[in-house]
Structure formats: structure tokens, C-alpha cells
Design a protein around this motif. Structure first.
Motif, mmCIF file in Angstrom:
data_model
loop_
_atom_site.group_PDB
_atom_site.id
_atom_site.type_symbol
_atom_site.label_atom_id
_atom_site.label_comp_id
_atom_site.label_asym_id
_atom_site.label_seq_id
_atom_site.Cartn_x
_atom_site.Cartn_y
_atom_site.Cartn_z
ATOM 1 N N GLU A 208 0.827 -1.206 0.000
ATOM 2 C CA GLU A 208 0.000 0.000 0.000
ATOM 3 C C GLU A 208 0.863 1.258 0.000
ATOM 4 O O GLU A 208 0.536 2.240 -0.651
ATOM 5 N N VAL B 102 -9.074 3.589 5.395
ATOM 6 C CA VAL B 102 -9.782 4.654 6.100
ATOM 7 C C VAL B 102 -10.816 5.260 5.142
ATOM 8 O O VAL B 102 -10.480 5.599 4.006
ATOM 9 N N TRP C 191 -2.855 3.888 4.639
ATOM 10 C CA TRP C 191 -4.139 4.149 5.291
ATOM 11 C C TRP C 191 -5.292 4.048 4.287
ATOM 12 O O TRP C 191 -6.294 4.734 4.386
ATOM 13 N N TYR C 192 -5.130 3.171 3.298
ATOM 14 C CA TYR C 192 -6.141 3.036 2.247
ATOM 15 C C TYR C 192 -7.488 2.555 2.772
ATOM 16 O O TYR C 192 -8.513 2.774 2.139
ATOM 17 N N CYS D 119 -5.417 4.880 -7.673
ATOM 18 C CA CYS D 119 -6.150 3.687 -7.265
ATOM 19 C C CYS D 119 -6.939 3.173 -8.463
ATOM 20 O O CYS D 119 -7.759 3.891 -9.026
ATOM 21 N N GLY E 139 -0.646 4.603 -1.094
ATOM 22 C CA GLY E 139 -1.982 4.311 -0.593
ATOM 23 C C GLY E 139 -2.015 3.957 0.881
ATOM 24 O O GLY E 139 -2.898 3.234 1.317
ATOM 25 N N ARG F 168 -10.353 7.624 1.716
ATOM 26 C CA ARG F 168 -8.999 7.553 1.156
ATOM 27 C C ARG F 168 -8.992 6.842 -0.206
ATOM 28 O O ARG F 168 -8.599 7.410 -1.194
ATOM 29 N N TRP F 169 -9.354 5.573 -0.218
ATOM 30 C CA TRP F 169 -9.349 4.782 -1.459
ATOM 31 C C TRP F 169 -10.743 4.205 -1.690
ATOM 32 O O TRP F 169 -10.899 3.041 -2.023
ATOM 33 N N ASP F 170 -11.766 5.000 -1.506
ATOM 34 C CA ASP F 170 -13.135 4.505 -1.653
ATOM 35 C C ASP F 170 -13.485 4.159 -3.098
ATOM 36 O O ASP F 170 -14.423 3.426 -3.352
#
Length: 85
Positions: A38, A48, A45-46, A63, A43, A51-53
């Protein structure tokens, strides 16, 4: 130079495979041993919310997809050094 990771785990709801340390071997020698896939794709803390929704694209990283219920994620990253050539 760039790299891409697109993966789907075998257990729904988990993307633990993204936590593994990336390793690069050149000519049989370990040349890079990173701190986690990550981080390699910017990425951290992806998991959380916010962040990477979903998919997003930045100039050097992004992403490809993040679907936690399916255990799926992916990212790409280009090296800034290639821009200097």
C-alpha cells in the motif's frame, strides 16, 4: 518505469494481501525491500473511509479499484526518475 498491482483476495471483506512487503530482485539480487504494497502505491491508510473509496488518478500514482466487500484493490505508480530522462 512504472508498476501496477490489481488483486482480489480469497476472503471477502479482507485486503490483507495489500499489506505484504514488496520486494524487487534484479539479476538475482534483492535490490528493494519495501514496507508494504500500500505504501509503494502511495496508498497508506487506504482502508480509512475517504482515502481509497473508489478509483482516482494522480500524475504519478492512483487507485485502480477498491472494493472491500469483494476483497479487491489495485494501484499504479510511476517513478519520477523516468520523467528526468
Amino acid at each position: 518505469m512504472g508498476s501496477i498491482l490489481q488483486a482480489q483476495g480469497i476472503e471477502p471483506g479482507n485486503t490483507f494481501f495489500f499489506e505484504g512487503d514488496e520486494q524487487v530482485t534484479i539479476d538475482g539480487e534483492l535490490s528493494i525491500h519495501g514496507t508494504g504494497s500500500e505504501d509503494s502505491f502511495n496508498g497508506g491508510w487506504y482502508d480509512v473511509p475517504g482515502r481509497w473509496d473508489g478509483r482516482f488518478s494522480l500524475p504519478l500514482s492512483g487507485c485502480l479499484d477498491y472494493k472491500k466487500p469483494l476483497g479487491r484493490t489495485g494501484g499504479y505508480r510511476f517513478s519520477w526518475r523516468m520523467l528526468l530522462v
